[in-house]
Design an enzyme around this catalytic site. Structure first.
Site, PDB file in Angstrom:
ATOM      1  N   GLY A  21       0.788  -1.231   0.000  1.00  0.00           N
ATOM      2  CA  GLY A  21       0.000   0.000   0.000  1.00  0.00           C
ATOM      3  C   GLY A  21       0.818   1.277   0.000  1.00  0.00           C
ATOM      4  O   GLY A  21       0.445   2.266   0.626  1.00  0.00           O
ATOM      5  N   LYS A 192       7.176  -8.842  14.090  1.00  0.00           N
ATOM      6  CA  LYS A 192       8.634  -8.837  13.984  1.00  0.00           C
ATOM      7  C   LYS A 192       9.136  -7.562  13.298  1.00  0.00           C
ATOM      8  O   LYS A 192       8.624  -7.165  12.244  1.00  0.00           O
ATOM      9  CB  LYS A 192       9.112 -10.063  13.181  1.00  0.00           C
ATOM     10  CG  LYS A 192       8.661 -11.402  13.750  1.00  0.00           C
ATOM     11  CD  LYS A 192       9.017 -11.599  15.208  1.00  0.00           C
ATOM     12  CE  LYS A 192      10.454 -12.001  15.420  1.00  0.00           C
ATOM     13  NZ  LYS A 192      10.736 -12.210  16.884  1.00  0.00           N
ATOM     14  N   LYS A 194      12.518  -7.031  12.598  1.00  0.00           N
ATOM     15  CA  LYS A 194      13.829  -7.211  11.959  1.00  0.00           C
ATOM     16  C   LYS A 194      13.814  -6.920  10.449  1.00  0.00           C
ATOM     17  O   LYS A 194      14.695  -6.199   9.962  1.00  0.00           O
ATOM     18  CB  LYS A 194      14.369  -8.617  12.274  1.00  0.00           C
ATOM     19  CG  LYS A 194      15.850  -8.850  11.965  1.00  0.00           C
ATOM     20  CD  LYS A 194      16.845  -7.959  12.703  1.00  0.00           C
ATOM     21  CE  LYS A 194      16.953  -8.116  14.195  1.00  0.00           C
ATOM     22  NZ  LYS A 194      17.390  -9.392  14.714  1.00  0.00           N
ATOM     23  N   CYS A 392     -16.019   1.162 -23.217  1.00  0.00           N
ATOM     24  CA  CYS A 392     -15.094   0.949 -24.326  1.00  0.00           C
ATOM     25  C   CYS A 392     -15.387  -0.367 -25.051  1.00  0.00           C
ATOM     26  O   CYS A 392     -16.327  -0.421 -25.834  1.00  0.00           O
ATOM     27  CB  CYS A 392     -13.649   1.049 -23.843  1.00  0.00           C
ATOM     28  SG  CYS A 392     -12.530   1.499 -25.180  1.00  0.00           S
ATOM     29  N   HIS A 521     -13.561   5.960 -21.220  1.00  0.00           N
ATOM     30  CA  HIS A 521     -13.494   5.294 -19.906  1.00  0.00           C
ATOM     31  C   HIS A 521     -13.910   6.265 -18.803  1.00  0.00           C
ATOM     32  O   HIS A 521     -13.052   6.927 -18.214  1.00  0.00           O
ATOM     33  CB  HIS A 521     -12.071   4.802 -19.644  1.00  0.00           C
ATOM     34  CG  HIS A 521     -11.657   3.656 -20.505  1.00  0.00           C
ATOM     35  ND1 HIS A 521     -11.909   2.341 -20.168  1.00  0.00           N
ATOM     36  CD2 HIS A 521     -11.031   3.632 -21.700  1.00  0.00           C
ATOM     37  CE1 HIS A 521     -11.448   1.550 -21.123  1.00  0.00           C
ATOM     38  NE2 HIS A 521     -10.903   2.303 -22.058  1.00  0.00           N
ATOM     39  N   GLU A 523     -14.707   5.719 -15.882  1.00  0.00           N
ATOM     40  CA  GLU A 523     -14.219   5.307 -14.551  1.00  0.00           C
ATOM     41  C   GLU A 523     -13.001   6.098 -14.092  1.00  0.00           C
ATOM     42  O   GLU A 523     -12.772   6.257 -12.901  1.00  0.00           O
ATOM     43  CB  GLU A 523     -13.926   3.800 -14.515  1.00  0.00           C
ATOM     44  CG  GLU A 523     -12.757   3.297 -15.364  1.00  0.00           C
ATOM     45  CD  GLU A 523     -13.132   2.935 -16.790  1.00  0.00           C
ATOM     46  OE1 GLU A 523     -14.154   3.437 -17.293  1.00  0.00           O
ATOM     47  OE2 GLU A 523     -12.381   2.152 -17.422  1.00  0.00           O
TER      48      GLU A 523
HETATM   49  N1  GLN Z   1     -10.075  -3.294 -27.939  1.00  0.00           N
HETATM   50  C1  GLN Z   1     -10.871  -2.155 -28.190  1.00  0.00           C
HETATM   51  C2  GLN Z   1     -10.156  -1.107 -29.029  1.00  0.00           C
HETATM   52  O1  GLN Z   1      -8.973  -1.121 -29.143  1.00  0.00           O
HETATM   53  C3  GLN Z   1     -11.372  -1.565 -26.891  1.00  0.00           C
HETATM   54  C4  GLN Z   1     -10.293  -0.999 -26.055  1.00  0.00           C
HETATM   55  C5  GLN Z   1     -10.708  -0.784 -24.617  1.00  0.00           C
HETATM   56  O2  GLN Z   1     -11.665  -1.380 -24.140  1.00  0.00           O
HETATM   57  N2  GLN Z   1      -9.983   0.028 -23.898  1.00  0.00           N
HETATM   58  O3  GLN Z   1     -10.787  -0.249 -29.605  1.00  0.00           O
END
Ligand code: GLN
Length: 546
Positions: A21, A192, A194, A392, A521, A523
């Site tokens: 971590g 421990k 050490k 994606c 993406h 996320e």
């Molecule tokens: N493989 C797909 C592409 O290259 C999707 C890529 C991904 O999911 N990041 O377009």
């Protein structure tokens, strides 16, 4: 700020073993210093030769985290962004490969003025240049530098040398934090010290003395061991921070704060707190996460399952965090089920397990393994009205599914899997063709942030509450525009496009509780205090289904 470097620097190095971590510790130190009113940035050093993380198998390396400026970096950069609420740029990420590449390019350009270019000092010099540049760009009062790997290994020695050189140049501006592991062997039941003593001595032999030790262990370090460790490592006992295993990474800053780590650091730097931001929001999030009684069950369908749970969660780290953030927004907990798409290829009856879920996510991916199973799962989610979020590849395969089963194009596929398919509903982007043909794979995908225009009648438009958004990409293939009129006629909504309308960025099925696929993406941009709008609405739909 006095001192020759403008910023203060904290190097975070690991002892005893990896995977304890260090990234979370670095991000948490950043968080608590930020709460004292300082501008903080964080740098990740990965000691491997790869120029970036983009060419590495995520099973070995974990998630490839993409920055706004299109760098393919380590998942720790994602942790920094989530904790600091900041946008971290490409200058904050370096690898041995990247550093050498610059040094060699400079040598080729005669920039060393005919001198012999040496490993030391020229390589550490370049490391220091990059560190200072990142600090300057972020206008940071304090810059954290996480050195990948553990002390004593060959790979990171030049980075430690750079750290030592910085300390030598400005002792008052540089601190070292050793994040070390203290095992509690089952047969002894005793912690421990050490191995950490050895780690500290190894650090000493690189010319570095730890100022602070983060004592990572199953449990909190007790007083006798704290004293012992302090004595043998040359650290003040109060500068040893107990860091026991904790059920949520978001609690780590609060644990550090309880032990006054920010005050300890400020004192060593001779700095005064700018303002008291007491991390109230952060505490609230942790409390919500703890007290959420209800759960939503989300199935994440992927293929990286063979090497056990640990690796798995690393591969999809940002997706997991985005789902958590969104669930907390609704005062709910997300229970994730890891479903292997390959299983659906062998046994269609298994798809019934999706009925027990409140929502399905298919994250990004590459290659053919498990793809037909994913398409089956998407068909199931679409027809059974299970909330679906495709990221994606999860969006591209949703288009393939729609083409096959709604538009009657039985052969439809993505050219990634079947380059000679007669109906390539997903095809390679024109500017990507030559990269693949000439095997230029490193850093050549469509990468980083691009603007996206939202359809006024889309769920996405409502979710974002904006007309134009910016999201991060990492792909080579795209929706084939040739089939767009047909898809639209059959009920697919092109909910987001590039501003020139040439690239499909979001698809939706309006006649469904929630069926959204994004070419980007989302996320990567979710934060605990600011969940991503699409994840937020996906979880809302999942809660309604529950
Ligand atoms: N493989 C797909 C592409 O290259 C999707 C890529 C991904 O999911 N990041 O377009």
């Amino acid at each position: 700020m006095q001192g020759i470097f403008m910023s203060k620097y904290i190097f975070i190095v690991g002892g005893v073993m990896s995977g304890v971590g260090k990234g979370t510790s670095s991000a948490s130190i950043g968080k608590i210093l930020q709460s004292k009113g300082f501008e903080v940035t964080a740098i990740k050093i990965d000691p491997y030769i790869n120029v970036d993380a983009g060419t590495m198998n995520p099973i070995e390396h974990g998630e490839v985290f993409v920055t706004d400026d299109g760098d393919e970096t380590d998942q720790d950069i994602g942790t920094y962004e989530r904790f600091l609420g900041a946008t971290i740029s490409s200058v904050n990420y370096m690898t041995t490969g990247r550093v050498y590449q610059t040094v060699i390019e400079r040598e080729r350009n005669l920039e060393y003025g005919g001198k012999c270019v040496e490993v030391v000092p020229h390589v550490p010099d370049e490391v220091i240049r990059r560190i200072r540049l990142a600090a300057k760009r972020a206008k940071a009062d304090i810059t954290l530098i996480e050195v990948g790997g553990t002390v004593g290994e060959y790979q990171n020695i030049l980075f430690l040398e750079a750290a030592r050189m910085m300390k030598l140049a400005a002792p008052q501006d540089v601190l070292f934090v050793l994040v070390s592991y203290l095992p509690v062997p089952g047969n002894l039941g005793e912690m421990k010290t050490k191995p950490t003593q050895y780690a500290s001595h190894t650090l000493n032999s690189a010319g570095i003395q730890a100022d602070i030790i983060i004592a990572r262990a199953e449990r909190s370090i007790d007083e006798p061991r704290r004293k012992k460790l302090a004595l043998f490592c040359g650290v003040d006992p109060k500068d040893i921070i107990a860091a026991p295993d904790i059920d949520s990474v978001y609690k780590v800053p609060l644990n550090f704060e309880k032990q006054h780590l920010a005050d300890i650091i400020m004192k060593k730097f001779n700095m005064k707190s700018r303002r008291r931001k007491d991390m109230r929001d952060w505490k609230k999030i942790v409390r919500v996460a703890e007290s959420a009684l209800k759960t939503v069950r989300i199935g994440v369908i992927g293929k990286y399952f063979s090497t056990g749970d640990f690796t798995l969660s690393d591969v999809y780290l940002s997706v997991i965090e985005a789902l958590k953030h969104a669930a907390w927004f609704h005062k709910t907990r997300s229970e994730l089920l890891w479903l292997n798409s390959e299983a659906y290829e062998k046994d269609h009856a298994l798809l019934k397990e999706l009925d027990n879920l409140d929502g399905v996510v298919i994250p990004g991916g590459f290659g053919s393994r498990g793809v037909e199973g994913k398409i089956k799962a998407i068909q199931y989610a679409r027809t059974r009205k299970i909330p679906y979020l495709g990221l994606c590849y999860g969006m591209q395969l949703a288009v393939v599914e729609f083409a096959r089963h709604v538009c009657g194009m039985k052969e439809a596929n993505t050219a990634e899997i079947k380059p000679d398919v007669i109906t390539p509903v997903i095809h390679i982007m024109p500017d990507q063709q030559k990269n693949v043909a000439t095997q230029k794979y490193g850093g050549t995908m469509r990468l980083g942030a691009y603007p996206c225009l939202l359809h006024p009648k889309s769920k996405s438009r409502v979710a974002y509450g904006a007309r134009v958004i910016s999201e991060r990409h990492r792909h080579r293939y795209e929706v084939n525009n040739k089939y767009r009129p047909l898809f639209e006629k059959k009920g697919l909504l092109i909910a987001g496009t590039s501003p020139d309308k040439k690239l499909v960025e979001i698809i939706e099925i309006p006649d469904h509780p929630f069926f959204v696929g994004t070419q980007f993406h989302p996320e990567f941009k979710s934060r605990p205090l600011n969940p991503h709008p699409l994840f937020r609405e996906f979880i809302a739909a999942a809660i309604r289904k529950r």
